[in-house]
Design an enzyme around this catalytic site. Structure first.
Site, short mmCIF file in Angstrom:
data_model
loop_
_atom_site.label_atom_id
_atom_site.label_comp_id
_atom_site.label_asym_id
_atom_site.label_seq_id
_atom_site.Cartn_x
_atom_site.Cartn_y
_atom_site.Cartn_z
N CYS A 134 -41.00 -1.37 -9.22
CA CYS A 134 -41.56 -2.49 -8.46
C CYS A 134 -42.55 -3.31 -9.30
O CYS A 134 -42.41 -4.55 -9.41
CB CYS A 134 -42.21 -2.00 -7.18
N1 NAP Z 1 -41.71 3.29 -2.57
C1 NAP Z 1 -41.48 2.24 -3.33
O1 NAP Z 1 -42.05 1.15 -3.14
C2 NAP Z 1 -40.52 2.34 -4.49
C3 NAP Z 1 -40.23 1.18 -5.21
C4 NAP Z 1 -39.34 1.25 -6.29
C5 NAP Z 1 -38.77 2.46 -6.64
N2 NAP Z 1 -39.09 3.58 -5.94
C6 NAP Z 1 -38.50 4.85 -6.37
O2 NAP Z 1 -37.61 5.34 -5.39
C7 NAP Z 1 -37.62 6.77 -5.42
C8 NAP Z 1 -37.93 7.29 -4.03
O3 NAP Z 1 -39.23 6.81 -3.70
P1 NAP Z 1 -39.76 6.81 -2.21
O4 NAP Z 1 -40.90 5.88 -2.18
O5 NAP Z 1 -38.62 6.60 -1.27
O6 NAP Z 1 -40.26 8.32 -2.09
P2 NAP Z 1 -40.44 9.20 -0.75
O7 NAP Z 1 -40.57 8.31 0.43
O8 NAP Z 1 -41.53 10.16 -1.04
O9 NAP Z 1 -39.04 9.95 -0.65
C9 NAP Z 1 -38.49 10.67 -1.75
C10 NAP Z 1 -37.77 11.90 -1.25
O10 NAP Z 1 -38.72 12.83 -0.77
C11 NAP Z 1 -38.19 13.50 0.38
N3 NAP Z 1 -39.06 13.18 1.55
C12 NAP Z 1 -38.93 12.22 2.48
N4 NAP Z 1 -39.91 12.26 3.38
C13 NAP Z 1 -40.68 13.28 3.01
C14 NAP Z 1 -41.86 13.84 3.54
N5 NAP Z 1 -42.43 13.34 4.66
N6 NAP Z 1 -42.40 14.89 2.88
C15 NAP Z 1 -41.83 15.39 1.77
N7 NAP Z 1 -40.70 14.90 1.22
C16 NAP Z 1 -40.14 13.87 1.84
C17 NAP Z 1 -36.83 12.96 0.63
O11 NAP Z 1 -35.84 13.81 0.08
P3 NAP Z 1 -35.14 15.01 0.91
O12 NAP Z 1 -35.05 14.64 2.35
O13 NAP Z 1 -33.82 15.18 0.26
O14 NAP Z 1 -36.08 16.18 0.66
C18 NAP Z 1 -36.85 11.63 -0.09
O15 NAP Z 1 -35.61 11.23 -0.55
C19 NAP Z 1 -38.69 7.18 -6.44
O16 NAP Z 1 -38.09 7.52 -7.65
C20 NAP Z 1 -39.53 5.95 -6.57
O17 NAP Z 1 -40.16 5.82 -7.82
C21 NAP Z 1 -39.92 3.55 -4.86
#
Ligand code: NAP
Length: 325
Positions: free
Chosen positions: A142
């Protein structure tokens, strides 16, 4: 219709990707992967999801679904460990395939890359600057998207050692998983820099621009949206170069003089806004890019990349119109 699998659909990036896929006229969800929600119906993620979607399955099972298009929405290390499907387009929203040099992973991501020889097979897809080539697409970070959109048009005119990127993001950038740094008690009514000099988007920005920048990220007490203020010395007219670069872009809007980029106009959208200023006291341009970290900074750009990789209109499924307050 192209069949779609979303791996890591339960996180913020996964849910936003699902949102775009559900609204896409040419995509059909065939597999929703989540290890934590495996076995549950889609409404376990959000009650607005109805019965037309498949139930969650473990991520490995979703990956093996044979879909035409797979989005990887997992944390960096989990995504790096996966063997991508042998066919079809794969767009990875994590940083697991963004850096060409595997030797950079321990220092910037904190792990040895488990499949270093495969990094060369991925392309870094930022549609307006480096459109994806081939079927394996590393979706930019991002902050990196905002910095690169602001600075890439200045290539050749910029004094590379002079560039400072002062960036601020809403807390959803840290993901749904709870961490001390995203706790309400820390974030609300607070602003602070973090990972100065060690943020993983620094080598990504350097790789795309061809020179390192001084990059300082901050956490804002808002849910979503990101703004990057870029300071540089250049030999040329920054506004002319930036307007020319994005004249034909559907997703990047260069604002007229006197109009400032705003989080509120880009939140919940897949577009980016760029403002260009002349800072008279030190005679340098200041370029400001605003975007939604979950839109153009993640899911929107991932769908834009997927559209290009599948030879579709790049704007299909994107949120680029409307004037909500
Ligand atoms: N957030 C952003 O703005 C953003 C922007 C660009 C790129 N990204 C990238 O996208 C990827 C995913 O990011 P994200 O922001 O989606 O991360 P996230 O919300 O923390 O989710 C990542 C993974 O963690 C598990 N998860 C979901 N809710 C959870 C909870 N309440 N407690 C513990 N684990 C949980 C899930 O996998 P399971 O259900 O399989 O366990 C989920 O696929 C990362 O590599 C990040 O760098 C994110």
């Amino acid at each position: 219709m192209h069949s779609v699998a979303i791996i890591g659909a339960s996180g913020y990036a996964g849910q936003e990707t699902l949102d775009r896929v559900v609204g896409h006229p040419g995509f059909e969800v065939v597999a929703l992967g989540s290890d934590s929600l495996a076995g549950s119906g889609a409404s376990a993620l959000d009650v607005r999801l109805n019965g037309s979607l498949p139930r969650f399955v473990p991520n490995e099972e979703a990956l093996a679904s044979g879909a035409d298009l797979t989005f990887l929405c997992l944390g960096h290390e989990r995504a790096a460990a996966l063997e991508p499907s042998a066919d079809g387009v794969v767009v990875d929203l994590s940083g697991a395939h963004r850096l060409a040099d595997p030797a950079l992973y321990p220092a910037w991501y904190g792990f040895e890359h488990p499949r270093p020889e495969e990094l060369a097979g991925w392309t870094y897809g930022l549609p307006e600057v480096s459109p994806p080539v081939g079927r394996l697409v590393a979706n930019p970070g991002c902050y990196a998207t905002a910095a690169i959109l602001a600075l890439a048009p200045l290539a050749g005119a910029i004094e590379s050692g002079s560039v400072v990127v002062d960036a601020k993001s809403g807390v959803s950038g840290a993901g749904r998983e709870l961490k001390p740094g995203s706790h309400a008690g820390f974030v609300l009514e607070n602003v602070s820099p973090y990972r100065v000099g060690s943020h993983q988007h620094a080598p990504e920005i350097a790789g795309a621009l061809g020179y390192p920048v001084c990059f300082v990220p901050h956490l804002l007490p808002v849910r979503r949206g990101l703004i990057a203020t870029c300071y540089a010395q250049i030999d040329g007219d920054a506004r002319d170069l930036i307007e020319a670069a994005y004249a034909g872009s559907a997703a990047v809007r260069v604002l007229p003089e006197g109009v400032a980029p705003e989080l509120s106009r880009v939140q919940h959208t897949d577009g980016a806004e760029i403002g260009v200023y002349d800072e008279r006291a030190t005679a340098r341009p200041v370029i400001v890019c605003a975007l939604d970290n979950l839109g153009k900074g993640a899911a929107g750009q991932a769908v834009q990349n997927a559209n290009l990789a599948l030879d579709l209109d790049e704007t299909l499924g994107l949120k680029l119109t409307g004037v909500p307050v």
